[in-house]
Design a protein around this motif. Structure first.
Motif, PDB file in Angstrom:
ATOM      1  N   LYS A  71      84.046  30.381 -74.870  1.00 19.08           N
ATOM      2  CA  LYS A  71      85.211  31.154 -74.450  1.00 19.08           C
ATOM      3  C   LYS A  71      85.115  31.328 -72.955  1.00 19.08           C
ATOM      4  O   LYS A  71      84.053  31.663 -72.433  1.00 19.08           O
ATOM      5  CB  LYS A  71      85.166  32.551 -75.088  1.00 19.08           C
ATOM      6  N   ARG A  88      94.084  35.851 -63.784  1.00 22.69           N
ATOM      7  CA  ARG A  88      95.232  36.009 -64.677  1.00 22.69           C
ATOM      8  C   ARG A  88      94.896  36.892 -65.873  1.00 22.69           C
ATOM      9  O   ARG A  88      95.699  37.033 -66.779  1.00 22.69           O
ATOM     10  CB  ARG A  88      95.697  34.648 -65.193  1.00 22.69           C
ATOM     11  N   GLN A  89      93.658  37.444 -65.905  1.00 25.92           N
ATOM     12  CA  GLN A  89      93.228  38.264 -67.041  1.00 25.92           C
ATOM     13  C   GLN A  89      93.431  37.502 -68.346  1.00 25.92           C
ATOM     14  O   GLN A  89      93.942  38.032 -69.325  1.00 25.92           O
ATOM     15  CB  GLN A  89      94.010  39.579 -67.085  1.00 25.92           C
ATOM     16  N   MET A  90      93.052  36.227 -68.337  1.00 30.15           N
ATOM     17  CA  MET A  90      93.419  35.374 -69.465  1.00 30.15           C
ATOM     18  C   MET A  90      92.206  34.639 -70.006  1.00 30.15           C
ATOM     19  O   MET A  90      91.487  33.994 -69.248  1.00 30.15           O
ATOM     20  CB  MET A  90      94.455  34.372 -68.974  1.00 30.15           C
ATOM     21  N   PRO A  91      91.958  34.770 -71.322  1.00 32.10           N
ATOM     22  CA  PRO A  91      90.869  34.000 -71.912  1.00 32.10           C
ATOM     23  C   PRO A  91      91.344  32.646 -72.428  1.00 32.10           C
ATOM     24  O   PRO A  91      92.508  32.476 -72.774  1.00 32.10           O
ATOM     25  CB  PRO A  91      90.432  34.885 -73.086  1.00 32.10           C
ATOM     26  N   THR A  92      90.447  31.660 -72.453  1.00 34.65           N
ATOM     27  CA  THR A  92      90.757  30.389 -73.104  1.00 34.65           C
ATOM     28  C   THR A  92      89.567  29.964 -73.952  1.00 34.65           C
ATOM     29  O   THR A  92      88.451  30.424 -73.729  1.00 34.65           O
ATOM     30  CB  THR A  92      91.027  29.254 -72.091  1.00 34.65           C
ATOM     31  N   SER A  93      89.810  29.099 -74.921  1.00 37.04           N
ATOM     32  CA  SER A  93      88.738  28.530 -75.746  1.00 37.04           C
ATOM     33  C   SER A  93      88.462  27.117 -75.282  1.00 37.04           C
ATOM     34  O   SER A  93      89.382  26.367 -75.000  1.00 37.04           O
ATOM     35  CB  SER A  93      89.168  28.469 -77.211  1.00 37.04           C
TER      36      SER A  93
END
Lengths: 149, 659
Positions: free
Chosen positions: B572, B578-583
């Motif tokens: 993760k 952007r305060q954004m998580p990605t997998s």
């Protein structure tokens, strides 16, 4: 075969194939579509159990409860009405309390919405426009307004 | 300063495009060669200024000039350099500039390589291409200026993390070269309608351009599909998303166009239909652009929408499509019907191909636009999902897939179905054999998968029947046969490979749809899970920090029959800007199959949910498209299909000798 019958034959073949393709599409559209609704609309509408629905709304603060294994329950609100949603897969990266999301699934007889898909995105792109509008008017919209435009 | 120069260059390009919209076409009407020839210079000028403008925007991305609104919104000073550059087209304004750049590229290519075209046709083509250029440049200047300034900000808002990937460097440029590349076939169609001369020579000139656009579009769609597969972490490779459909529709009609232009070139038939297809293909590209940028449909791809832009593109769409169809209706009655042919003939087979591809495109179009129409009439929002497309598109395509191996074997005018069936017997037997073998391995009641595999094998093997027949492989000695193989026209090889590629892709689709397994499990460190013939063990967690994100990953050892074969690190990432998580999925290849690991949330007690897919033969889906792209390149290299094709009179003689 003269030119005229040749042309008529091709027109007939084209007509038949196109009619079949469009007929097939119309048939498939009867079952292949799902309606998009907010919790209020879902409560107001008479929905048959098992009918596929896209339910959109905000994840209510403090409503996310993890169960056995992957099972998770949370409440979606719009915010006049609320519907409990149950989900058995991995939640998307952007799933958070207070976030606007879309779920897809069907309403079970016990009034719980069984979702097989949960979609989340960080701005209103994943929210039908008038839903975002409604939320903004009520002052509950948490999106980054104006960003990315 | 460079930014302002970029803006100025865009204005100059627009001015030149307006000139080129009028002068060359005026030249063809007044018969003035000098006026017609201006297009050769002005199209190079437009390309020069658009390149300058594009370069200026790229430069401001490269140096992270956050006084440019567009850069500030879509870039970050800590991003890797490649992603700073590719971020140029990772947003609405920049990608529109890429759009226009490719329009200009094709206009200039006609000037550079189209010297064999009749002057009036060339001038008209360049004029029509300039209409498109002027319109879209105006669109950028009025609604989507990428060079707007603001008070310089200290740090940018970062590029959407999903786009921070090598895929952004390849997918949009390829896709646009195809998608926008069909503008040139549109321009050829309109130019021919203005000119009033539509014959087999026209088809010969259009075909190489169609091949270029089609080859890039195939590569672009395929690349996008693979990107979505590994990046989004859902393990899916095609979602029937409206925007995917928007690029798939021009592919379907462009494929039909390739085939119908062949009939027109060799037999002087299907003229009306081919011109209509050339118009429709680019109209579908325009429709796709409208859908992506107007916000009419919700999709993973949509840019932040703005009603004025949507209206502007809708106006462009209506003007160009409406105008083109109006001109078509005015002129098409003047076209003479071409040669006659029996239903069972090469022409008949190609018409069948066009019929099915059009019907398939119609079903995709209905499914894509139905929600818009439905909402307009009933105010209720609906979505049309994958089941609709799988049912309609799948069913419609099956007859065509069965018919593909027959096509190239049939003679022009009147074919011998029985004789051809005998030549295809070996492919038929191979398919039957595979159906029986696959059937033995699948569960009872699952009859669709073996049939699908059989159809794919039929396509793969049957596509080479023409090659085998032409080389006389059955009777000739090896030396003679190999000499004949080498001497075959490249177009024969290209046809065989392209059709075989469809079969390979189909095989991948059938296998992964029928035999994929998905396992969702909760694992603690040191725990194991068994997936098919693999055993996976959780070895613990690792964390690291990169320039613009932090990452947490799980180490998963993958065992096969007791031995370790790979170590996966699904992770993760979190992007603070952007305060954004990605997998980040961890993908392991075994032959053509892949093991796909995606991570869920890590719980406080060290538990993590892990989603594991076994994707049998999935790489064949993209391998098939690679084969199709190679086929496209081979046909372009065929000397009979040069862009600078021979002149009208000469080409007719040649076409006859090959017919």
């Amino acid at each position: 075969m003269n030119r005229r019958t040749n042309r008529l034959m091709w027109i007939a073949v084209v007509g038949c194939v196109m009619a079949l393709a469009i007929g097939l599409s119309m048939y498939a559209l009867r079952s292949g579509i799902s309606f998009a609704m907010s919790p209020s609309e879902l409560k107001a509408a008479s929905v048959e159990p098992g009918q596929r629905i896209r339910l959109f709304g905000l994840v209510e603060q403090g409503s996310v409860k993890k169960g056995e294994g992957l099972n998770v329950k949370f409440t979606l609100t719009d915010p006049e009405e609320a519907v409990v949603v149950e989900f058995n897969k991995i939640l998307p990266d952007l799933f958070r309390e207070g976030q606007g999301i879309i779920t897809e699934g069907s309403l079970a007889a016990d009034g719980v919405f069984r979702a097989d898909t949960v979609l989340a995105k960080h701005d209103e792109n994943y929210m039908p426009a008038d839903m975002a509008e409604k939320l903004k008017q009520q002052g509950v919209w948490k999106g980054e307004e104006g960003a990315g435009k | 300063m460079i930014v302002e120069l970029g803006h100025l260059a865009l204005v100059l390009a627009f001015a030149l495009a307006v000139v080129q919209s009028i002068v060359p076409i005026w030249g063809t009407f007044s018969g003035d060669r000098r006026l017609m020839a201006t297009a050769d210079t002005s199209s190079l000028g437009i390309l020069f200024f658009v390149t300058l403008s594009f370069g200026a925007l790229m430069w401001s991305y490269a140096v992270s000039d956050f006084s440019v609104v567009n850069v500030w919104q879509n870039s970050h000073s800590q991003m890797p350099f490649l992603f700073k550059l590719t971020g140029t087209w990772g947003n609405h304004e920049g990608s529109m500039l890429l759009w226009v750049f490719i329009l200009a590229l094709f206009a200039a290519a006609v000037s550079l390589f189209g010297s064999a075209l009749p002057p009036s046709l060339r001038a008209n083509v360049q004029g029509v291409q300039a209409w498109l250029l002027a319109t879209f440049l105006l669109f950028i200047l009025l609604t989507s200026n990428p060079f707007a300034r603001q008070e310089a900000a200290l740090e940018g808002q970062d590029l959407n993390p999903i786009l921070q990937d090598i895929g952004l460097a390849i997918h949009p440029p390829m896709l646009y070269l195809g998608y926008v590349g069909f503008s040139i076939t549109f321009a050829f169609a309109i130019a021919a309608l203005i000119d009033g001369k539509i014959d087999s020579a026209w088809a010969r000139w259009v075909r190489p351009w169609t091949f270029i656009a089609w080859t890039f579009l195939t590569a672009g769609i395929s690349m996008g599909s693979y990107w979505a597969y590994y990046e989004l972490g859902w393990g899916g490779w095609w979602f029937w998303d409206p925007v995917e459909n928007a690029s798939f529709l021009p592919w379907l009609s462009g494929t039909a166009l390739l085939h119908s232009a062949l009939v027109m070139e060799k037999r002087d038939a299907l003229k009306i239909w081919t011109v209509l297809l050339a118009i429709l293909t680019f109209s579908l590209s325009l429709l796709g652009t409208f859908l992506v940028r107007s916000g009419v449909l919700t999709s993973v791809h949509t840019f932040a929408s703005d009603p004025t832009r949507g209206l502007f593109i809708l106006a462009i769409l209506s003007a160009f499509v409406g105008g083109a169809l109006f001109l078509f209706i005015l002129r098409s009655s003047r076209l003479e019907a071409g040669g006659l042919f029996a239903p069972v003939s090469r022409e008949g087979a190609l018409v069948f191909n066009n019929l099915i591809l059009s019907a398939a495109a119609a079903t995709v179009l209905i499914g894509t636009l139905y929600p818009v129409v439905y909402e307009a009439f009933t105010d209720a929002k609906i979505s049309v999902g994958a089941p609709f497309f799988n049912l309609t598109f799948g069913l419609v395509m099956i007859p065509l897939l069965i018919a593909v191996p027959f096509g190239p074997l049939l003679a022009w005018k009147r074919g011998d179905l029985l004789g051809i069936s005998q030549r295809l017997m070996f492919a038929f037997l191979a398919a039957i054999l595979v159906i029986i073998l696959t059937g033995a391995f699948t569960q009872k009641g699952q009859w669709l998968a073996p049939l699908g595999v059989g159809l794919a094998v039929w396509l793969m093997v049957g596509s080479f029947a023409e090659v085998i027949q032409r080389a006389g492989l059955r009777k000739a000695t090896l030396a003679v046969a190999s000499r004949r193989l080498a001497g075959l026209p490249r177009s024969v090889w290209a046809t065989a490979l392209a059709h075989c590629g469809i079969g390979v892709t189909l095989l991948g689709i059938v296998c992964v749809t029928a035999f994929e397994t998905e396992t969702i499990t909760v694992l603690k460190p040191a725990e194991s899970v068994v997936v098919g013939e693999f055993s996976l063990r959780h070895e613990g967690y690792a964390s690291r920090t990169a320039d613009n994100y932090s990452e947490r990953s799980a180490r998963i050892s993958i065992f096969k029959s007791g031995e370790i074969v790979a170590v996966g690190t699904p992770s993760k990432r979190f992007f603070p800007a952007r305060q954004m998580p990605t997998s980040e999925a961890s993908i392991h290849t075994f032959g053509f199959s892949q093991l796909y690991l995606a991570l869920g949330d890590v719980e406080g007690d060290g538990n993590v949910t892990l989603r594991i897919w076994w994707k049998p033969m999935i790489l064949l889906i993209w391998l098939g498209t690679v084969i199709m792209v190679i086929a496209g390149v081979i046909s372009l290299s065929d000397r009979r299909l040069r862009i600078g094709a021979p002149a009208r009179r000469k080409s007719k003689g040649k076409a006859a000798s090959h017919a």
